[in-house]
Structure formats: structure tokens, C-alpha cells
Design an enzyme around this catalytic site. Structure first.
Site, PDB file in Angstrom:
ATOM      1  N   ALA A  15       8.204  37.341  -8.637  1.00  0.00           N
ATOM      2  CA  ALA A  15       8.370  38.039  -7.490  1.00  0.00           C
ATOM      3  C   ALA A  15       7.018  38.361  -6.995  1.00  0.00           C
ATOM      4  CB  ALA A  15       8.982  39.468  -7.952  1.00  0.00           C
ATOM      5  N   ARG A  94      -3.201  29.082  -7.100  1.00  0.00           N
ATOM      6  CA  ARG A  94      -4.648  28.737  -7.453  1.00  0.00           C
ATOM      7  C   ARG A  94      -5.627  29.768  -6.863  1.00  0.00           C
ATOM      8  NH1 ARG A  94      -5.305  22.906  -4.593  1.00  0.00           N
ATOM      9  NH2 ARG A  94      -3.620  23.784  -3.097  1.00  0.00           N
ATOM     10  N   ASN A 132       3.129  25.130  -9.544  1.00  0.00           N
ATOM     11  CA  ASN A 132       1.962  23.916  -9.475  1.00  0.00           C
ATOM     12  C   ASN A 132       1.452  23.726 -11.234  1.00  0.00           C
ATOM     13  OD1 ASN A 132       1.639  22.530  -7.319  1.00  0.00           O
ATOM     14  ND2 ASN A 132       0.837  24.646  -6.332  1.00  0.00           N
ATOM     15  N   ARG A 163       3.508  20.454   7.001  1.00  0.00           N
ATOM     16  CA  ARG A 163       1.996  20.725   7.514  1.00  0.00           C
ATOM     17  C   ARG A 163       1.520  19.502   8.424  1.00  0.00           C
ATOM     18  NH1 ARG A 163       0.377  22.761   1.301  1.00  0.00           N
ATOM     19  NH2 ARG A 163       0.561  25.139   1.851  1.00  0.00           N
ATOM     20  N   HIS A 187       2.507  15.421  -4.885  1.00  0.00           N
ATOM     21  CA  HIS A 187       1.871  16.803  -4.344  1.00  0.00           C
ATOM     22  C   HIS A 187       0.371  16.993  -4.685  1.00  0.00           C
ATOM     23  CE1 HIS A 187       2.251  20.611  -1.891  1.00  0.00           C
ATOM     24  NE2 HIS A 187       2.285  21.218  -3.072  1.00  0.00           N
TER      25      HIS A 187
END
Length: 321
Positions: A15, A94, A132, A163, A187
Site C-alpha cells: 500500500a 529505488r 523490481n 514513456r 525492463h
């Protein structure tokens, strides 16, 4: 106009900004009966769910949002039982200067635990992975859940393509709706933009931009997430990523058969086998119905095969994490 037919249950695990925004988008689509939002921070998913439910009279949707705090030992997952689609956003985002691969070990433990709990409570679910490093976590979620490979796929290509499209449109000063782009591969560093599939108002991209400018936009697309991370300084992108994940979940529940760039299991297509890779996939009920092959130029195909080998080496590593 009659109200849309709502059916099924979607669960969003995690969340944070990504997960909560994904849950919001799924609820506002008004195609699910229920959207469940989970997190390990006690009370957070319940509070966000209450807030989202209170937006229903304003936004005009009826999907019910349920919040559930989960624990490391699998407590709280009862609320997710019988989910049709599960979006896994759990894991650390990240920080500036970090690559997606820097997250591998810490996120592997989280994603493995989540996938095992999902398999236990929603044995027929389709899992969409967004944690990721994406390609590796998708492979791990499939191994940990034991689900057929077509029922586990990752979100990357939709975001990378968006993008790329936005970069082209803003550079040329044209509407995004007049631009079509495509990225395949991984990716990250071995992303493979497909210029032969890129058009502006129906004209090939190479006709409206010179090769040097296209390469510049490709590089910016490849570093798209890092560009956002560097500006935010804390956290990472979530508006575009959540839009991408939600769109994929909607394709599953509505059985739309939409052809979407996804991190899907490739088994013979493009002469590549036995790896999760960014390709175009037909998505509907049950997940990936088929990988859709297109004619690639020799250099595009070479790039895709290089991406496959780079991802294959990393995906072999996650089995032990």
C-alpha cells in the site's frame, strides 16, 4: 446508460504510493466487485481503503475497497481469498543512484513470501508482478506460486512504451494520441525499443526525427525511472506505473484479449525459449493467451535475443533466493 457489470476481486499487495494508486485506479474503473489492498504496516491499508470508499459518491463508482494488514507469517491474507487478479507491488523502491538490480536480494524474500501466500488463498488467480528488478521478480513469483507460466506476468513494456511515446510527443509538440511506440526486451539496461513499430500520425518515426534524436529519446526512455527517482529524491515513479498495472488487470477481468507489451514467458517465439521477457502478449481471462510475434528488423531481433540472454542469467540466480 446502464451501470457496468462488476465482477470478481482484485488484490493489490503493498500500500505504498504505487500500490495505493493502483488500487484507486482499479476501483475507479468500476469493473470489479471488490478491490483488496494489503500492507504490513498496521492500519495503513484499512485507512486508505476507508478513504477510497468515501470517494465513491464523488467519483461515482460502486467497487468496494477492503484494506487488510498482513503479517510476515501469512496472517491477514484471508481477505484476499478467491482473488481473480493479484498485483504484487510489495518491495523496496529505488533510491537515487540505485539500479533495479540493487534491490534483487531484499525484494526476492518479500516477493517469494507474497507469491506463496497468494497461491494458498487464491489458487486460480492471475499474478501481475511490478516489483523490481521486474524480469527476475516475475520469474521468482512464478516459481514460488507454482502457477502455470501464463498466469504470471510482469508489467514493464506498457510503462516503457508510454514513456517512449510521451518523450516523442513532447519533443515534437504533438498530441500523445498521434504517436505509437513499442519497447520489448527487459525492463532496464537491455530494453529494446522497436523503431520499426514507431509512428507519428501514421508516418514512420525515422521520417520525422533523425537517427541521433531517436537514439537520445531511446536513452531517455531506458533511464525513465531513474530520471523520476533522481528528481523525487525519495521514492520512485507511481502514476504511470500504476496506470500500466491497472490497465493489465482490467484486461484480465474483462477478458479483453488486448495485445499489450508484457514480461511474459517466451517458449519458441522469436527463436527464444525458456525465459520471461518483454514481448507483446494477448491478455485476457487466465492471463497470457499467447505471445504475439511481429516482424522485427535484424538489429531489433538481435537486441531482443541479447536481452533474453541477459535476463536468463539473472533469472537462474533468483531460484536460490
Amino acid at each position: 446508460m446502464s451501470a457496468p457489470a462488476r465482477r470478481g476481486k482484485a488484490t493489490v499487495v503493498g500500500a505504498g504510493f504505487y500500490g495505493s494508486t493502483t488500487a484507486q485506479r482499479l476501483a475507479e474503473y468500476d469493473v470489479f466487485e471488490t478491490v483488496v489492498l494489503t500492507d504490513i504496516v498496521e492500519g495503513k491499508p484499512e485507512g486508505l481503503a476507508l478513504d477510497l470508499n468515501q470517494s465513491r459518491p464523488i467519483e461515482g463508482f460502486e467497487t468496494t475497497v477492503v484494506g487488510a494488514t498482513t503479517t510476515a507469517d501469512g496472517g491477514g491474507y484471508e481477505a484476499t481469498a478467491g482473488s481473480d487478479v493479484v498485483v504484487i507491488t510489495a518491495g523496496l523502491p529505488r533510491k537515487p543512484g540505485m539500479s533495479r538490480m540493487d534491490l534483487l536480494e531484499v525484494n526476492a524474500g518479500i516477493v517469494r513470501s507474497v507469491a506463496e501466500n497468494i497461491a494458498k488463498h487464491s489458487p486460480n488467480a492471475v499474478i501481475i508482478v511490478v516489483s523490481n528488478p521486474l524480469d527476475e521478480m516475475t520469474a521468482l513469483a512464478q516459481q514460488a506460486s507454482g502457477f502455470p507460466k501464463e498466469r504470471v506476468f510482469g508489467q514493464a513494456g506498457v510503462l516503457d512504451t508510454a514513456r517512449f511515446t510521451n518523450n516523442v510527443a513532447t519533443t515534437l509538440g504533438v498530441p500523445v494520441g498521434s504517436v505509437t511506440t513499442l519497447t520489448l526486451g527487459s525492463h532496464g539496461d537491455t530494453m529494446v525499443p522497436v523503431p520499426s513499430a514507431c509512428f507519428v500520425d501514421g508516418k514512420p518515426l525515422a521520417d520525422v526525427l533523425d537517427a541521433e534524436k531517436i537514439e537520445e529519446l531511446v536513452t531517455r526512455t531506458r533511464n525513465g525511472g531513474a530520471e523520476v527517482v533522481a528528481l523525487l529524491k525519495t521514492g520512485s515513479a507511481y502514476y504511470a506505473p500504476s496506470a500500466a498495472a491497472a490497465r493489465m488487470a482490467r484486461a484480465v477481468i474483462t477478458d479483453s484479449d488486448a495485445v499489450i507489451p508484457a514480461c511474459a514467458w517466451v517458449d519458441g517465439e522469436y527463436g527464444i525459449s525458456g525465459v520471461y521477457l518483454g514481448v507483446e502478449a494477448q491478455i485476457g481471462a487466465g492471463g497470457v493467451k499467447k505471445v504475439v510475434e511481429r516482424d522485427l528488423t535484424a538489429s531489433e531481433l538481435e537486441g531482443l535475443k541479447e536481452a533474453a540472454e541477459a535476463v536468463r542469467a539473472k533469472q537462474a540466480d533468483v531460484a536460490t533466493l
